[in-house]
Design a protein around this motif. Sequence first.
Motif, PDB file in Angstrom:
ATOM      1  N   PRO A 228      33.221  39.461  41.078  1.00  0.00           N
ATOM      2  CA  PRO A 228      32.290  39.514  42.213  1.00  0.00           C
ATOM      3  C   PRO A 228      32.360  38.289  43.115  1.00  0.00           C
ATOM      4  CG  PRO A 228      31.197  40.274  40.231  1.00  0.00           C
ATOM      5  CD  PRO A 228      32.520  39.706  39.796  1.00  0.00           C
ATOM      6  N   ALA A 229      32.402  37.091  42.513  1.00  0.00           N
ATOM      7  CA  ALA A 229      32.458  35.870  43.325  1.00  0.00           C
ATOM      8  C   ALA A 229      33.760  35.795  44.113  1.00  0.00           C
ATOM      9  CB  ALA A 229      32.310  34.643  42.430  1.00  0.00           C
ATOM     10  N   LEU A 230      34.886  36.094  43.462  1.00  0.00           N
ATOM     11  CA  LEU A 230      36.183  36.068  44.152  1.00  0.00           C
ATOM     12  C   LEU A 230      36.238  37.121  45.255  1.00  0.00           C
ATOM     13  CD1 LEU A 230      38.690  35.592  41.172  1.00  0.00           C
ATOM     14  CD2 LEU A 230      37.896  33.873  42.802  1.00  0.00           C
ATOM     15  N   LEU A 231      35.661  38.288  44.991  1.00  0.00           N
ATOM     16  CA  LEU A 231      35.646  39.360  45.985  1.00  0.00           C
ATOM     17  C   LEU A 231      34.811  38.957  47.201  1.00  0.00           C
ATOM     18  CD1 LEU A 231      36.530  42.301  46.550  1.00  0.00           C
ATOM     19  CD2 LEU A 231      34.396  43.053  45.465  1.00  0.00           C
ATOM     20  N   ALA A 232      33.673  38.330  46.936  1.00  0.00           N
ATOM     21  CA  ALA A 232      32.808  37.891  48.038  1.00  0.00           C
ATOM     22  C   ALA A 232      33.517  36.888  48.926  1.00  0.00           C
ATOM     23  CB  ALA A 232      31.525  37.284  47.473  1.00  0.00           C
ATOM     24  N   ILE A 233      34.190  35.934  48.308  1.00  0.00           N
ATOM     25  CA  ILE A 233      34.882  34.887  49.068  1.00  0.00           C
ATOM     26  C   ILE A 233      36.066  35.474  49.849  1.00  0.00           C
ATOM     27  CG2 ILE A 233      36.254  32.777  48.849  1.00  0.00           C
ATOM     28  CD1 ILE A 233      34.405  32.164  46.362  1.00  0.00           C
ATOM     29  N   ALA A 234      36.865  36.325  49.175  1.00  0.00           N
ATOM     30  CA  ALA A 234      38.038  36.917  49.829  1.00  0.00           C
ATOM     31  C   ALA A 234      37.623  37.814  50.999  1.00  0.00           C
ATOM     32  CB  ALA A 234      38.852  37.709  48.814  1.00  0.00           C
ATOM     33  N   LEU A 235      36.619  38.660  50.787  1.00  0.00           N
ATOM     34  CA  LEU A 235      36.176  39.568  51.845  1.00  0.00           C
ATOM     35  C   LEU A 235      35.528  38.815  53.007  1.00  0.00           C
ATOM     36  CD1 LEU A 235      34.675  42.640  49.931  1.00  0.00           C
ATOM     37  CD2 LEU A 235      36.752  42.567  51.316  1.00  0.00           C
ATOM     38  N   SER A 236      34.857  37.696  52.694  1.00  0.00           N
ATOM     39  CA  SER A 236      34.239  36.902  53.761  1.00  0.00           C
ATOM     40  C   SER A 236      35.275  36.454  54.771  1.00  0.00           C
ATOM     41  CB  SER A 236      33.526  35.681  53.162  1.00  0.00           C
ATOM     42  OG  SER A 236      32.409  36.071  52.406  1.00  0.00           O
TER      43      SER A 236
END
Length: 478
Positions: A14-22
């Motif tokens: 979730p954290a990696l996805l949030a950062i990448a999508l941001s």
Amino acid sequence: MEELTSMGIISIIPALLAIALSFRTKNTIVALAVACITGTVLVGIHEGQGLVDILLLNFPTLLKENLGTTSFSWVMLLNTMIGILVAYFQKTGAIQGFSQWVHDKKLSRKGSQLIAWVLGMFVYFSDSFSPLFVGCTMRSITDKARISREKLAYIADSTSAPVSVLVPITGWAAYLSGLAVGVGCIATQEDASALFIKAIPFNFYALFAVAFVGLIASGIVKDFGPMKKAEKRAMETGKVLADSAQPLTGKELTSMEPYPGFKPRVFLNFLLPVLVIITVAMSTYAAFKSAKTMEAFTLVVILMSISMMIQGIPFKEVMDTLTNGIKGALPAVILLALAYSVNGLSKTMGTANFIISVTEGLLTPHLLPAVIFIVSAIMAFATGSSWGTFAICMPIALPLAFNMTGGQLTTIVVAVFAAVAGGGVFGDHCSPLSDTTILSSMGSASDHLDHVKTQLPYAVVCGTVALVAYLAVGLIAG
């Protein structure tokens, strides 16, 4: 949602996805929402929940559990009160008057940046108030000096948490020292406070981060990386924001005009309210060991509402201004709500436990301070919470240090305490999920991702120097 020991490598998705999508979508709110939904689905599958729970119930449950807390209520109310206060400052012409006063001094670009740096260090008692105050106060001044919003957000961000974590009379000091009580030979709060003071010279990241702002602002160190491009754009074209930027603040707070015919009174409507906030915060800290920052803002909002009407602004205009202040704070509040939810999701999935399990084999006396600094930074970056990192890392790192030193309070123990504090601030400083990073973007009316991208190289430089320093301390004292 029930907290798990760890879901392994899945826990960091979730954290990696949030950062990448941001960075991919340039829409942090959508990125965080997708990360929250993905995480709740993963938790539901891991726990063997039914399809209805996984698809319909888990996400609302996550929001209820993380937003219905004292912690989130406090930061939401604080942001709302600050939004109202900024709106009042603008409606009375106070910020414009202060900006004009500074502008009349004919400060250079360097002088404007140095004032912002000093102002950030002056408001050391609250890492939440500091970036908002510096950004809102200095924005029109730095705009006239053709300083990019990204640079202002960097200055505001780097003089908030890094300063608060160094001062022994802040909530940060009380919180960190409280986590040390009962560990090793730290038997009382007095022992823990003494440990905090001893650790200040070893809090390398915070020291370097604050000093680096001064070096950048004064021109001793030249801008580099994305910040250099942002500053070149501002200087050559006058565009303090990129063409594609989406400032993290409502238009209600960036386009508000003073009340027609109202005489600006900078002291009465700007300096005095700020002094009241600082006085209340400091006196309540002295009396109760807790700075009542939000209560101070509430008091000033009430007093200013009355004062504005006494000075001749109609009741309806005051209420409209108050409402616009709340609207202006809403984008940051939504972002904070989702960031808090991702942080809660990381706890549920056992992200911290996974990170610790991966690095525990590297824990030797010589490497301990450096490894703890890295682990704290990664954890804070992934969760966006330095305080959450402190709560998880300190009870693990400090006993390890005492165990390696035979229960004695040695340089290694002091350095490890500082490494947890500095590492948490470093990771928090780099993360787009961090509340202080979000508040810095809001106060400066900067595009949030542009702020993160331009600040990141500067934070990494300070973090790298801090890491080398911890390696040196470990080799010498271990």
